[in-house]
Design an enzyme around this catalytic site. Structure first.
Site, PDB file in Angstrom:
ATOM      1  N   ARG A 149       0.817  -1.224  -0.027  1.00 39.71           N
ATOM      2  CA  ARG A 149      -0.006   0.019   0.000  1.00 39.71           C
ATOM      3  C   ARG A 149       0.960   1.180   0.000  1.00 39.71           C
ATOM      4  NH1 ARG A 149      -2.020   0.600   5.682  1.00 39.71           N
ATOM      5  NH2 ARG A 149      -0.503   2.449   5.851  1.00 39.71           N
ATOM      6  N   TYR A 184       4.811   4.813  11.293  1.00 42.61           N
ATOM      7  CA  TYR A 184       4.969   3.547  11.631  1.00 42.61           C
ATOM      8  C   TYR A 184       5.613   2.830  10.355  1.00 42.61           C
ATOM      9  CZ  TYR A 184       0.652   3.264   8.912  1.00 42.61           C
ATOM     10  OH  TYR A 184      -0.397   3.532   7.878  1.00 42.61           O
ATOM     11  N   HIS A 189      -3.100   4.473   5.182  1.00 47.13           N
ATOM     12  CA  HIS A 189      -4.246   3.539   5.332  1.00 47.13           C
ATOM     13  C   HIS A 189      -5.394   4.189   4.751  1.00 47.13           C
ATOM     14  CE1 HIS A 189      -7.305   0.939   6.668  1.00 47.13           C
ATOM     15  NE2 HIS A 189      -7.905   1.975   7.287  1.00 47.13           N
TER      16      HIS A 189
HETATM   17  C1  LIG Z   1     -14.000  -6.151  12.717  1.00 48.22           C
HETATM   18  C2  LIG Z   1     -13.093  -4.904  12.233  1.00 48.22           C
HETATM   19  N1  LIG Z   1     -12.170  -4.650  13.064  1.00 48.22           N
HETATM   20  C3  LIG Z   1     -11.513  -3.456  12.916  1.00 48.22           C
HETATM   21  C4  LIG Z   1     -11.648  -2.632  11.800  1.00 48.22           C
HETATM   22  C5  LIG Z   1     -10.988  -1.260  11.802  1.00 48.22           C
HETATM   23  N2  LIG Z   1     -10.118  -1.609  10.603  1.00 48.22           N
HETATM   24  C6  LIG Z   1     -10.335  -0.852   9.241  1.00 48.22           C
HETATM   25  S1  LIG Z   1      -9.497  -1.207   8.138  1.00 48.22           S
HETATM   26  C7  LIG Z   1      -8.356  -2.130   9.277  1.00 48.22           C
HETATM   27  C8  LIG Z   1      -6.902  -2.767   8.821  1.00 48.22           C
HETATM   28  C9  LIG Z   1      -7.357  -3.663   7.685  1.00 48.22           C
HETATM   29  O1  LIG Z   1      -6.206  -4.303   7.275  1.00 48.22           O
HETATM   30  P1  LIG Z   1      -5.922  -5.341   6.159  1.00 48.22           P
HETATM   31  O2  LIG Z   1      -6.995  -6.285   6.468  1.00 48.22           O
HETATM   32  O3  LIG Z   1      -4.604  -5.628   5.817  1.00 48.22           O
HETATM   33  O4  LIG Z   1      -6.648  -4.487   4.675  1.00 48.22           O
HETATM   34  P2  LIG Z   1      -5.814  -3.255   4.038  1.00 48.22           P
HETATM   35  O5  LIG Z   1      -6.551  -1.901   4.839  1.00 48.22           O
HETATM   36  O6  LIG Z   1      -4.579  -3.074   4.357  1.00 48.22           O
HETATM   37  O7  LIG Z   1      -6.497  -3.205   2.656  1.00 48.22           O
HETATM   38  C10 LIG Z   1      -8.985  -2.296  10.561  1.00 48.22           C
HETATM   39  C11 LIG Z   1      -8.125  -2.553  11.714  1.00 48.22           C
HETATM   40  C12 LIG Z   1     -12.744  -3.164  10.938  1.00 48.22           C
HETATM   41  N3  LIG Z   1     -13.063  -2.302  10.010  1.00 48.22           N
HETATM   42  N4  LIG Z   1     -13.492  -4.303  11.391  1.00 48.22           N
END
Ligand SMILES: Cc1ncc(C[n+]2csc(CCOP(=O)(O)OP(=O)(O)O)c2C)c(N)n1
Ligand SMILES: Cc1ncc(C[n+]2csc(CCOP(=O)(O)OP(=O)(O)O)c2C)c(N)n1
Ligand SMILES: [Mg+2]
Ligand SMILES: [Mg+2]
Lengths: 340, 397, 397, 340
Positions: free
Chosen positions: C280, C293, C284
């Protein structure tokens, strides 16, 4: 002086608790290096090391269950759920273990953990980021449910939650994170189970907690112009609940409006209304009214103001408190409709 | 305009890899077949350098506890028929797993049992009456889990795996060399909490042994509805957790594999996943009717693999068991059962007001109020009963 | 009395197995290294018989959509700065995955995106304004998911994997050859729902492609806190699901691997798990501060693996892209962005009363009552506003 | 004639719905070959084949999420959660997807699924097998929550739930599974949203649902001896809720007791009490009282009778309805305590 924000007070409470007690550990999603998406754990990793403050795999049942196990080993975990709706995956761990372990084991095991839940709306958040989930926890015996509305309480109640021998679901009103106040920390406020009169008044009692307290205060201010002198009570802790302070107020004022941001049906507001009329029936000049969120899924940002209890809606409810001792006309059609 | 990909300039040879990299999965995957050390007749199979055989003393103790465990289990089922227990989930047929696991851990290690593990708990020397408290119905957990380092028997499936990870991590954090052993059934591996528990343990290198008793059924649901994997032990590699599968009715192999798993965890190498292939000889609980979903022939086939007979035969081969010793152990088991029977015949007494004692360390005002209401009700009931007794006595006079 | 195990009679040779059984994991485990078809400079790597290279036409279309996708993504980030979007999670750097996945499926296939997949959705020809509706804040999902066979972008992590299994099973049950493709991030694979979703698909042989974009971070949390596995693709074997890992910045390999995964599922062989190693490039979301980080050097290293430049180089080698074509596509992307910009400048209107329209097919009496209350409030507000206007006008007169 | 049990009526409703509509599929844990641990799905596999009735992996979030997906593909899944507390792992799927999908998509997708939950106690079940979890669902906008108390309703409401275009959490009171009644099936009772007066009376209204309806009826019978003529109302559906029938009754009787088996705090009973006093304030001669389970984790079998609302407790509450128009003395100490 700029004052202290609620976010900063929470951060200080965590840091002070960790400094005071080695058993206190903080973990969750993004609480380490990032300091949490709301920065509530900012600096804890740097100060206490990654044994005391750390990121976990992304799994809320895992986080809560891990905390249960760590508590069994004698530690005092404080975990962060990133947002209200993201605590739902942990619901079984919370309802079937966190809430029950002490009772199941006749007190041989306890779960002195704190589950921090940033909750409620008013920040223009997208879906799943604005749920008011306090009733799910408050309805589950074995959990304490606490929610600060002031900077002072944020610090004091969180310290008390961490020190508590039982599990506490600590609900943090997101929209107040960056509200600030002149508070010098550390500070000790009223303990769990004590509601506080935030504004004294004679004509009616507004009962609120968390994000609704500022709404209640604002409404009371506005009501002055209409000639009503309203008392505002901040529950502070939902479980345990302070019947005494609230009943005493309503017995004095004779009128009561309960305000909650959560959807109305079977919410904490319903409980408060039910309790107040049970206890203050003969002092009441009007039914206990509720001003709540609508019974709809939390709406998209552009419509959240329609959903949330507003000052206007509180004033409307106050206006319906039968000042002329006339019954509320709103329910009359229902009466007729069901007369058959 | 369109050219075939073949027309393209090739990458220079130096970017190609000449040697195949080592397969990171190899160290994590289980043996291709379940580890076995003795066959169904109790004959020794070829030795395996990876799993040292437990000492003959250990095996004899394993046998003794398996015999007592089975007798306990039978007694518990009988107690349901006599109305002394609400329900009982038997682990008959799983003795090698139930007892083997408890011999593999130390008293200071933490154990996370499910409702199925009553036999394991008595094998851990927990008072059988305490073990049966939950099923007897007077409180949720009868023993002191902190003192016994044994969590309450867990019903919400797979949730205990996460607790095991937490305890193991917490103990290690505090500098102890405690291992946590979490039992789990084949069905429960389908739950999300199993995934999260194993993963937390793996990421934090927590000393946990996840011990899957694959007894082929989750109540009525056969293994084929739980997984399409070659076997459940193949789940470990996805977490970076070394895994093994073992013949769960071969007590020697079960103990050998668990010994290694526990040693692995205790040495600071992180978690280990063991799948034992076994079979639940009884219905799910006494209340279940297994004839609705499996036939007698299947059960009979497993009878031939009985772990106790198998170990007895091996111990006789080893020369550490003879008729006299066998009879002595059987008598010990009978005495154990008789004692249990007698003590379970006493109806436990429960104080209704104790309902309020352990919801919180200090009851909330709301609970104090409810307690007061119940107290008043009980007092009124007692008064009324006394009045009625008086009236009756007066009438009798 | 105690004899060593060695003294024991050995099992007869016939019970020993002479041949090693075939390894059931082999067919399920991923390649030891991520599949790559072109290197960072766009040079072709040795062909692989298992993954036929997509046609040059397909690759050219992939390139075109990746360029437009990136431009869209950039525009969306810009819109946050202008206050037109509340927030935007960029997928810059993940274009090969975002677009490749959408070219691997048919319009009749179901797609399950996360919040990260806005670029994928526009690559599926969904109107970008509709795609951005959620982030713009007027409703939760802007496009018609039934008509577009595209679920609303999913925020509760990993929950969509189970839906994908259900849709795929339901479609197959009704005799259609639909495939469901579920996107998921590296972090979300730690959630229990991922485990359950993959397992349901495997047990019911549902035609699902689970597509993990391993972009190394879950917000700030690095991959090392999600798993100790050799790589996420090693999770498949534990469900009996064939799996592959691919260089997620190699558009040719991504499309080739996904083509095979989709074909595998469509042919009735059950689910397939693909892990794409990618990165990425942006924080975020625009609201995140990635400097807290990770350092710039890490990001810079990934810049060198840019999937668009890489594919462009390869297409030039192939002879299907030249300066003119590249400029044409760039112009198309600019026009796309300009159109989006213009249309996003119009403030959407929302009717507060619509809040009650879709809670249920028919509102409950309680909702009717609440709707009536809101309607009355709006009417009173309007009346008051009109009065004030009148008063103002009278005053002005 | 032996009569039909509620279990049999539910079984017949499933079978008839499956026969009537090919899109109806039934799945869950042990619902196939075994016919469910309560035998509610008995015979469905044999009659409709394992495409229409089947066992799944043991994972409740999976079951509910799979149902969501199947509904998206046009089917009408009916899923069984084996016991109340074992639906908690599915809470996120239920609260964040099942309840919200129609709303999120402006009606483009709907989730016409039925989640059957055997709930509540009174059967001597061990921990986690006796929870009354209806409030968690009733508090979640977007879910209909239905609970039959009679054999007729079991059949009729389940057919209606399956036919409903929206998700229905269908709460089956375990302790009534083997209660029987003379009912000839199929039968169509009052629709969703209609409460029913199960026993007319003049002096006070008992409001109950599910497992508490028989308790209310028994209490009303016993109250006759004390000279009270009590009306008993069965809510039948919690969402939607029938304000009309209940308000009309309370306006007539002037007194109301709400009975629920769930723990009291923030339960559905609180909502009913709050609604009744809002709507009937001027007709009330006494506060609306609640008789609920205690605010404790569901107790072990030998103590469940102390926890559950009993006929005696209902009668005690009725006795406190201020028949002499004296205020309830119970709350007076609290009044004094808080006077300071
Ligand atoms: C059940 C749940 N817990 C926490 C979150 C908060 N949250 C949103 S995105 C994220 C990180 C997700 O990381 P990843 O699965 O690697 O996907 P990326 O964002 O890197 O595409 C978090 C912790 C959420 N949306 N749903
Ligand atoms: C979360 C949850 N769902 C459902 C149940 C009901 N239940 C109790 S035991 C059981 C079967 C478990 O099978 P398995 O994990 O193989 O263990 P076994 O009983 O065979 O030892 C089920 C479905 C439960 N206890 N917890
Ligand atoms: Mg099993
Ligand atoms: Mg990621």
């Amino acid at each position: 002086m700029a004052g202290t924000t609620m976010a900063k007070a929470l951060n200080a409470a965590l840091a002070d608790a960790m400094a005071a007690d080695e058993r206190v550990v903080v973990f969750g999603e993004d609480v380490g290096q990032l300091g949490g998406v709301f920065r509530i754990t900012d600096g804890l990793l740097a100060r206490f090391g990654d044994q005391r403050c750390f990121d976990t795999p992304l799994a809320e049942a895992g986080i809560v269950g891990f905390a249960v196990g760590m508590a069994m080993s004698g530690l005092r975990p404080v975990v962060e759920m990133q947002f209200d709706a993201f605590a739902y995956p942990a619901f079984e761990q919370i309802a079937s273990h966190v809430a029950k372990l002490r009772n199941r084991t006749r007190g041989a095991l306890s779960v002195p953990i704190v589950i921090r839940v940033p909750y409620a709306g008013g920040i223009g958040g997208v879906e799943h980021h604005c749920d008011s989930s306090e009733a799910y926890y408050a309805h589950t015996p074995g959990l304490k449910v606490v929610t600060p509305a002031t900077v002072e309480d944020a610090y004091s109640l969180l310290r008390e939650a961490i020190a508590d021998p039982d599990p506490v679901v600590f609900m943090e009103p997101k929209k107040l994170y960056f509200a600030s106040d002149q508070v010098s920390l550390p500070v000790t406020a009223e303990p769990f189970g004590r509601a506080v009169v935030r504004r004294p008044g004679r004509d009616a009692t507004l009962v609120a907690y968390g994000p609704s307290v500022p709404v209640a205060l604002e409404a009371a201010e506005a009501a002055r112009e209409e000639g009503w002198d309203l008392e505002v009570i901040d529950c502070r802790t939902i479980v345990p609940f302070d019947d005494e302070t609230i009943s005493a107020s309503v017995r004095r004022t004779g009128r009561c409006v309960v305000i909650q941001e959560a959807q109305s049906f079977a919410g904490v507001g319903a409980e408060i209304a039910a309790r107040v009329q049970e206890r203050c029936f003969h002092s009441l000049h009007a039914p206990v009214l509720r001003v709540s969120g609508l019974d709809i899924p939390y709406p998209a940002p552009m419509l959240e103001h329609t959903h949330l209890p507003s000052v206007d809606r509180v004033l409307d409810a106050v206006a319906r408190l039968q000042w002329d001792d006339q019954p509320d006309r709103r329910w009359l059609p229902a009466l007729e409709g069901s007369a058959a | 305009m369109t050219t075939t990909p073949q027309a393209v300039r090739r990458a220079s040879p130096r970017t190609r890899r000449a040697v195949t990299p080592p397969d990171p999965a190899r160290a994590l995957l289980p043996s291709l077949e379940p580890v076995r050390m003795i066959d169904e007749q109790g004959n020794r199979l070829p030795e395996r350098s990876d799993y040292p055989e437990p000492s003959a003393d250990a095996l004899r103790e394993l046998y003794r506890r398996m015999v007592i465990g089975r007798r306990f289990d039978l007694q518990a089922t009988t107690l349901t028929k006599q109305g002394r227990l609400a329900v009982y989930p038997s682990s008959r047929g799983q003795e090698a797993c139930q007892v083997g696991a408890m011999l593999a851990v130390r008293p200071t290690d933490w154990v996370f049992p499910t409702y199925r593990e009553s036999m394991a708990l008595v094998s851990r020397d927990i008072d059988p009456v305490e073990v049966l408290t939950l099923l007897r119905g007077d409180w949720h957990c009868g023993y002191d889990p902190a003192a016994r380092r044994t969590a309450p028997q867990c019903t919400p499936l797979a949730t205990q795996t996460v607790h095991a990870a937490g305890v193991a991590y917490g103990e290690a954090y505090q500098g102890h060399d405690t291992v946590a052993l979490a039992f789990i059934g084949d069905g429960a591996t389908s739950e999300g909490d199993f995934h999260e528990g194993v993963n937390f343990a793996a990421v934090f290198k927590a000393p946990v042994v996840f011990f899957v008793q694959n007894n082929r059924y989750a109540i009525s649901v056969p293994l084929s509805r739980q997984t399409a994997a070659p076997s459940l032990a193949y789940k470990g590699v996805g977490y970076g957790v070394p895994s093994e599968q073992v013949d769960g009715n071969d007590p020697v192999a079960v103990l050998a594999v668990l010994n290694r798993a526990v040693a692995h965890a205790r040495a600071g190498n992180g978690p280990f996943l063991v799948e034992a292939h076994t079979y639940r000889m009884e219905p799910h609980t006494n209340a279940d009717d297994a004839s609705r979903y499996r036939d007698g022939a299947e059960v009979d086939a497993w009878r031939d693999r009985d772990p106790i007979a198998r170990l007895a035969a091996y111990l006789r081969h080893l020369g550490v068991l003879d008729d006299g010793a066998e009879a002595g152990i059987a008598a010990e088991a009978e005495a154990y059962a008789a004692d249990l029977r007698a003590r379970m015949n006493v109806q436990p007494t429960v104080d209704p007001l104790s309902l309020f004692d352990h919801v919180f360390a200090e009851p909330t005002p709301q609970l104090v109020e409810q307690r007061e209401q119940v107290r008043a009700e009980l007092a009124a009931d007692a008064e009324q009963a006394a009045d009625e007794r008086d009236a009756h006595e007066r009438g009798a006079r």
